[in-house]
Enzyme design. Structure first.
Site, PDB file in Angstrom:
ATOM      1  N   TYR A   1      -4.022   4.192   8.081  1.00 16.59           N
ATOM      2  CA  TYR A   1      -5.333   3.646   8.464  1.00 16.59           C
ATOM      3  C   TYR A   1      -5.796   3.862   9.639  1.00 16.59           C
ATOM      4  CZ  TYR A   1      -3.565   1.140   4.316  1.00 16.59           C
ATOM      5  OH  TYR A   1      -2.936   1.036   3.368  1.00 16.59           O
TER       6      TYR A   1
ATOM      7  N   SER B   1       0.656  -1.133   0.065  1.00 15.26           N
ATOM      8  CA  SER B   1      -0.098  -0.112   0.058  1.00 15.26           C
ATOM      9  C   SER B   1       0.831   1.416  -0.100  1.00 15.26           C
ATOM     10  CB  SER B   1      -0.990  -0.053   1.030  1.00 15.26           C
ATOM     11  OG  SER B   1      -2.055  -0.820   1.073  1.00 15.26           O
TER      12      SER B   1
ATOM     13  N   LYS C   1       0.110   3.457  -2.915  1.00 10.68           N
ATOM     14  CA  LYS C   1      -1.078   4.330  -2.912  1.00 10.68           C
ATOM     15  C   LYS C   1      -0.587   5.958  -3.027  1.00 10.68           C
ATOM     16  CE  LYS C   1      -4.023   0.894  -0.961  1.00 10.68           C
ATOM     17  NZ  LYS C   1      -4.457   0.482   0.437  1.00 10.68           N
TER      18      LYS C   1
ATOM     19  N   TYR D   1      -4.161  -2.302  -9.751  1.00 12.00           N
ATOM     20  CA  TYR D   1      -4.211  -2.370  -8.330  1.00 12.00           C
ATOM     21  C   TYR D   1      -3.111  -3.512  -7.479  1.00 12.00           C
ATOM     22  CZ  TYR D   1      -5.033  -2.451  -3.236  1.00 12.00           C
ATOM     23  OH  TYR D   1      -4.776  -2.492  -1.641  1.00 12.00           O
TER      24      TYR D   1
ATOM     25  N   VAL E   1       1.391  -3.509   3.709  1.00 18.35           N
ATOM     26  CA  VAL E   1       1.227  -4.908   4.622  1.00 18.35           C
ATOM     27  C   VAL E   1       2.778  -5.708   4.276  1.00 18.35           C
ATOM     28  CG1 VAL E   1      -0.868  -5.003   5.123  1.00 18.35           C
ATOM     29  CG2 VAL E   1       0.048  -6.222   3.131  1.00 18.35           C
TER      30      VAL E   1
HETATM   31  O1  DON Z   1      -5.064  -4.901  -0.665  1.00 19.65           O
HETATM   32  C1  DON Z   1      -4.499  -5.537  -0.229  1.00 19.65           C
HETATM   33  O2  DON Z   1      -4.920  -6.587   0.482  1.00 19.65           O
HETATM   34  C2  DON Z   1      -2.798  -5.462  -0.286  1.00 19.65           C
HETATM   35  N1  DON Z   1      -2.327  -5.663  -1.690  1.00 19.65           N
HETATM   36  C3  DON Z   1      -2.405  -4.167   0.173  1.00 19.65           C
HETATM   37  C4  DON Z   1      -2.765  -3.731   1.355  1.00 19.65           C
HETATM   38  C5  DON Z   1      -1.770  -2.879   2.082  1.00 19.65           C
HETATM   39  O3  DON Z   1      -0.574  -2.914   2.036  1.00 19.65           O
HETATM   40  C6  DON Z   1      -2.473  -2.393   3.090  1.00 19.65           C
HETATM   41  N2  DON Z   1      -1.850  -1.607   4.181  1.00 19.65           N
HETATM   42  N3  DON Z   1      -1.335  -1.710   5.164  1.00 19.65           N
END
Ligand code: DON
Length: 317
Positions: A253, A76, A79, A201, A271
């Site tokens: 978040y 993320s 983003k 994405y 993540v």
């Molecule tokens: O959408 C998802 O599940 C992941 N590819 C990205 C999520 C992410 O990194 C959220 N962050 N903390």
């Protein structure tokens, strides 16, 4: 008369390598905290005992420690860059399709979308990032190439690439993202094919970079929109300021309040365990440690940023 306080933005006041060394020692004693993301199978294999940190300043200097040259899945963190590309493409029209409020909910939450009629709370929740992806698909001739070139130029590293295995793993396990995208589509807030938006994405999430790449690549947000690696003006100073404010209120978040409280810098997490942060007008930073806390942010990455702003006084507050 009261003596003027020292200016924490004067970097000659600190031995940055010494500060990073202290943080590295402290963090290594805490290895094991947090839990590696396992909902995407290919991320579950990353060892938890890793820590890297890098700082980049507008004059081109880098300070780094630990595993700062080990690549990881930026997830993320991407983003931030897709938001920049979306804002470049359609400017303030973006705000007709996505809001600018903190969510107080997890990154993959669907709950607000129903009663807010398919308008995501902010560009950093998955829902909001899908809007940026949709805008990019509609406005750039070759979206994948545009994103890759953007990342390589920001990092000053032509080797930046994506990891097909991670992207595939996301595609196979992204049930919530499929739900979020279709939900937004049902409110007519996506223009492109849902699968195309999701594939873009997944691709952005699978970008692989190290702490040095990411510290450099976030520098344009610390330097009024100017990218030192490519010597180009990427955004206006105003857009850079706005992206920083969104990172502060929504980049981590439902932990954004805690981040403001303990770290005090605009930041964006992923993540994969990476967190980029910005000290406006001073530096770009990146920390990486794969163990996540219950909100999905790197536990030791957050600790390292907290220690950094405590030791230097470089919080924005
Ligand atoms: O959408 C998802 O599940 C992941 N590819 C990205 C999520 C992410 O990194 C959220 N962050 N903390």
């Amino acid at each position: 008369m009261r003596k003027p306080a020292h200016n924490p933005r004067d970097l000659s006041l600190y031995d940055l390598d010494d500060i990073l060394g202290t943080i590295d020692r402290e963090v290594r004693q805490r290895f094991g905290e947090g839990k590696v993301a396992d909902y995407i199978p290919s991320l579950a294999d990353v060892p938890i005992d890793r820590f890297g940190m890098a700082l980049a300043t507008p004059d081109g200097r880098i300070h780094e420690v630990g595993d700062a040259r080990e690549r990881f899945s930026i997830q993320s963190v991407s983003k931030v860059y897709t938001l920049t590309l979306a804002m470049q493409a359609i400017g303030d029209d973006l705000w007709k399709r996505v809001d600018r409020e903190p969510s107080g909910d997890p990154f993959n939450s669907l709950i607000q979308l129903e009663y807010e009629k398919g308008i995501p709370r902010n560009p950093f929740m998955n829902a909001g990032a899908l809007i940026s992806a949709d805008v990019i698909l509609s406005n750039y001739e070759d979206p994948e190439k545009t994103l890759l070139e953007f990342m390589r130029a920001r990092a000053g590293n032509p080797e930046v690439g994506t990891d097909e295995v991670v992207a595939k793993s996301e595609r196979e396990s992204g049930f919530r993202n499929v739900a979020v995208a279709n939900f937004i589509r049902s409110f007519k807030n996506l223009d492109n094919d849902v699968q195309d938006v999701l594939d873009f994405y997944y691709l952005q999430c699978s970008l692989c970079m190290d702490c040095v790449d990411l510290a450099r690549s976030v520098l344009y947000l610390a330097d009024g929109g100017h990218c030192a690696s490519s010597d180009t003006q990427v955004t206006s100073p105003e857009v850079a300021t706005r992206i920083n404010s969104l990172m502060m209120t929504a980049g981590t978040y439902d932990a954004a309040g805690d981040f403001a409280f303990y770290v005090g810098l605009p930041a964006k997490s992923g993540v994969g365990g990476g967190i980029v942060a910005v000290v406006p007008h001073v530096m770009g930073l990146c920390v990486w440690s794969p163990g996540l806390d219950e909100k999905g942010n790197s536990a030791l990455g957050r600790y390292a940023l907290h220690r950094f702003t405590r030791m230097t006084g470089l919080s924005v507050f």
